[in-house]
Design an enzyme around this catalytic site. Structure first.
Site, PDB file in Angstrom:
ATOM      1  N   PHE A 188      13.898   3.719   1.199  1.00  0.00           N
ATOM      2  CA  PHE A 188      12.913   2.643   1.370  1.00  0.00           C
ATOM      3  C   PHE A 188      12.051   2.432   0.125  1.00  0.00           C
ATOM      4  O   PHE A 188      11.485   1.358  -0.068  1.00  0.00           O
ATOM      5  CB  PHE A 188      12.024   2.937   2.585  1.00  0.00           C
ATOM      6  CG  PHE A 188      10.851   3.838   2.335  1.00  0.00           C
ATOM      7  CD1 PHE A 188       9.559   3.329   2.259  1.00  0.00           C
ATOM      8  CD2 PHE A 188      11.020   5.213   2.199  1.00  0.00           C
ATOM      9  CE1 PHE A 188       8.472   4.164   2.041  1.00  0.00           C
ATOM     10  CE2 PHE A 188       9.942   6.046   1.990  1.00  0.00           C
ATOM     11  CZ  PHE A 188       8.660   5.528   1.900  1.00  0.00           C
ATOM     12  N   LYS A 189      11.995   3.433  -0.746  1.00  0.00           N
ATOM     13  CA  LYS A 189      11.197   3.293  -1.970  1.00  0.00           C
ATOM     14  C   LYS A 189      11.725   2.141  -2.839  1.00  0.00           C
ATOM     15  O   LYS A 189      10.990   1.574  -3.645  1.00  0.00           O
ATOM     16  CB  LYS A 189      11.224   4.588  -2.784  1.00  0.00           C
ATOM     17  CG  LYS A 189      10.919   5.861  -1.993  1.00  0.00           C
ATOM     18  CD  LYS A 189       9.465   5.997  -1.665  1.00  0.00           C
ATOM     19  CE  LYS A 189       9.166   7.229  -0.831  1.00  0.00           C
ATOM     20  NZ  LYS A 189       9.174   8.478  -1.572  1.00  0.00           N
ATOM     21  N   ASP A 190      13.010   1.798  -2.682  1.00  0.00           N
ATOM     22  CA  ASP A 190      13.583   0.692  -3.466  1.00  0.00           C
ATOM     23  C   ASP A 190      12.850  -0.626  -3.211  1.00  0.00           C
ATOM     24  O   ASP A 190      12.750  -1.469  -4.100  1.00  0.00           O
ATOM     25  CB  ASP A 190      15.066   0.501  -3.132  1.00  0.00           C
ATOM     26  CG  ASP A 190      15.940   1.663  -3.588  1.00  0.00           C
ATOM     27  OD1 ASP A 190      15.561   2.338  -4.563  1.00  0.00           O
ATOM     28  OD2 ASP A 190      16.987   1.895  -2.961  1.00  0.00           O
TER      29      ASP A 190
ATOM     30  N   LEU B 272       9.363  -0.416  -5.097  1.00  0.00           N
ATOM     31  CA  LEU B 272       9.514  -0.169  -6.533  1.00  0.00           C
ATOM     32  C   LEU B 272      10.282  -1.279  -7.239  1.00  0.00           C
ATOM     33  O   LEU B 272      10.027  -1.558  -8.418  1.00  0.00           O
ATOM     34  CB  LEU B 272      10.169   1.187  -6.762  1.00  0.00           C
ATOM     35  CG  LEU B 272       9.174   2.348  -6.663  1.00  0.00           C
ATOM     36  CD1 LEU B 272       9.877   3.681  -6.514  1.00  0.00           C
ATOM     37  CD2 LEU B 272       8.246   2.370  -7.881  1.00  0.00           C
TER      38      LEU B 272
ATOM     39  N   THR C 226      11.515   9.009  -4.519  1.00  0.00           N
ATOM     40  CA  THR C 226      10.712   8.177  -5.418  1.00  0.00           C
ATOM     41  C   THR C 226      11.290   8.157  -6.824  1.00  0.00           C
ATOM     42  O   THR C 226      11.342   7.110  -7.479  1.00  0.00           O
ATOM     43  CB  THR C 226       9.253   8.676  -5.465  1.00  0.00           C
ATOM     44  OG1 THR C 226       8.680   8.555  -4.158  1.00  0.00           O
ATOM     45  CG2 THR C 226       8.428   7.866  -6.445  1.00  0.00           C
TER      46      THR C 226
END
Length: 486
Positions: A112-114, A117, A145
């Site tokens: 989900f960090k994509d 970011l 991350t």
């Protein structure tokens, strides 16, 4: 829209200033000076928007058109999501037993960090190109991350990124997603310590204001406000996907279950609540349960050590974003935050003031899951749905499976059935493909996409950080040497 430190020791800055910062100079975290409040008509209008368009609407509330014109902002967000595998960017899977799983992991690194970011990377490039500026990004990672941050800036001439990963605490796939990137602007360090230990040298370098300014040091961890801002959209989209109808007044409530490590995603949920979204938030954690203890008992204190769990990206004892939540709930009382956080910094133990704990327990509910709970949730979800959960998503599913089933209520309790009729959405932060060991532990068969399977045959590159070394000094020297070569 201006941003202030949770500890009140710095002046207000704009979005660009917050984007290019890590921790505020006084050690606090940047937050919007005011939270926009949305009315019911706006929420009803937004309910038809795609995830992509929700991100655009939300970001436009926190980024002024003077900084990024709206048409440019829309283009940057479209560009950010262009590499996502799913046409809708995120996807809701509706499973048996009322289990709704919002898949936030369709980006390049399957995490989900994509989402946040990729957007943050685009905002960063916009300002860097406009001002012909170079920055040094310093990131600590518990697993996901690091690779998402690398993907957001790899190959960019105006950035160098330094990533610290906790050797032995990430899965092999998570580590390979970082160490197989060999672009000149990517510098990966494999530290022999846990996630909290690698945060210490990072904090030390950001606290050295002269060094941070000289090297244009910034963070892409969720200390960066831009990450939190984009993640607010997860909660709006989950709500609109799961709410039964928006034709009623008041609007219906949806419960959103948030796997929680550093606390960025749950912070975004608290901000969404403040904006008027009618959600009930549940922070779910693994055996590293400081957030659960804080919600239940007001006990924001470290355990003796970080426990290695199947949900490794949540193996965190110092969830720094809790400071943002407490600041929100205290009515932006920066003086109180400064006192509390300085006390915690010294003693690693803090008992919340009674009024603040009351506010927290009214805002958040919480649950913790052991490795055995995680395995059982993964097994049950597979048996009932033929659907593989990652161990972090399984922490959320564990909470769901603990809740009473309205259909099974004894007749004498049917008058309370409304308590069990609230729709629920579990946020799924990563694909099971990244966690083969956990899948095998559950007696299930890993499903590996070709691009992940290919990682094991690729060349790797990283610099070890051994115990006994001064990690901050090693980083300082490497950052300065890289700057001299430019």
């Amino acid at each position: 829209m201006e941003y202030v430190s949770t500890r009140g020791g710095t002046g207000a800055i704009d979005f660009e200033g917050a984007l290019f910062s890590g921790y505020a100079p006084d050690g606090g975290l940047f937050m919007p000076q005011r939270i926009p409040l949305l009315d019911g008509d706006t929420l009803r209008r937004w309910s038809c928007l795609s995830y992509r368009d929700l991100v655009k609407e939300l970001c436009s509330l926190f980024i002024t058109a003077e900084l990024i014109p709206r048409s440019t902002l829309n283009d940057l967000i479209d560009r950010a999501f262009s590499r996502f595998r799913h046409k809708d960017v995120v996807h809701l899977s509706r499973l048996k037993d009322g289990l709704n799983v919002l898949e936030l992991w369709h980006g390049v690194t399957y995490a989900f960090k994509d989402l946040s970011l990729s957007c943050t990377g685009q905002f960063l490039q916009y300002f860097l190109e406009k001002k012909q500026k170079h920055v040094t990004i310093l990131v600590g990672t518990s697993g996901d991350t690091g690779s998402s941050a690398i993907e957001s800036v790899r190959g960019q001439k105006n950035t160098d990124i330094f990533v610290l990963l906790p050797k032995g605490f990430c899965t092999q796939i998570q580590e390979l997603q970082m160490t197989t990137v060999i672009e000149d602007n990517v510098h990966v360090f494999a530290a022999h310590g846990n996630s909290d230990e690698i945060d210490e040298p990072i904090k030390e370098l950001f606290a050295d204001v002269d060094f941070a300014r000289k090297c244009n040091l910034m963070s892409l961890n969720s200390v960066n406000w831009s990450r939190i801002m984009v993640q607010i959209a997860h909660h709006f989209y989950a709500y609109f996907q799961c709410a039964p109808s928006l034709d009623t007044t008041p609007l219906p409530v949806v419960e959103i279950v948030v796997p929680t490590g550093g606390g960025g995603n749950i912070t975004a949920g608290c901000i969404a609540q403040k904006m008027g979204l009618p959600i009930r938030l549940v922070a779910v954690v693994n055996s590293n349960d400081i957030i659960h203890r804080t919600v239940q008992q007001g006990d924001f204190s470290l355990s003796e050590s970080v426990k290695a769990t199947l949900a490794s990206a949540m193996d965190i004892q110092e969830p720094y974003n809790v400071e943002r939540i407490l600041w929100l709930l205290s009515g932006a009382d920066s003086s109180l935050m400064k006192t509390l956080m300085e006390q915690f910094s010294v003693s690693k133990s803090l008992k919340l003031p009674e009024h603040l704990h009351k506010k927290l327990s009214e805002t958040l509910h919480s649950c913790s899951a052991s490795d055995e709970d995680i395995v059982r949730a993964m097994q049950r979800c597979w048996e009932e749905n033929r659907y593989l959960l990652c161990p972090h998503s399984a922490v959320a599913a564990h909470y769901h499976y603990l809740q009473p089933d309205r259909a099974c209520l004894p007749k004498k309790f049917t008058c309370f059935s409304f308590l069990f009729s609230t729709p629920r959405c579990c946020l799924a932060p990563a694909s099971a493909a990244k966690f083969q060991d956990a899948v095998l532990r559950a007696g299930l068969v890993p499903q590996l996409p070709p691009e992940i399977a290919a990682l094991t045959g690729m060349k790797t590159r990283s610099t070890p950080l051994e115990r006994g070394q001064d990690w901050a000094q090693v980083l300082r020297e490497q950052i300065e040497a890289t700057a001299q070569r430019r």
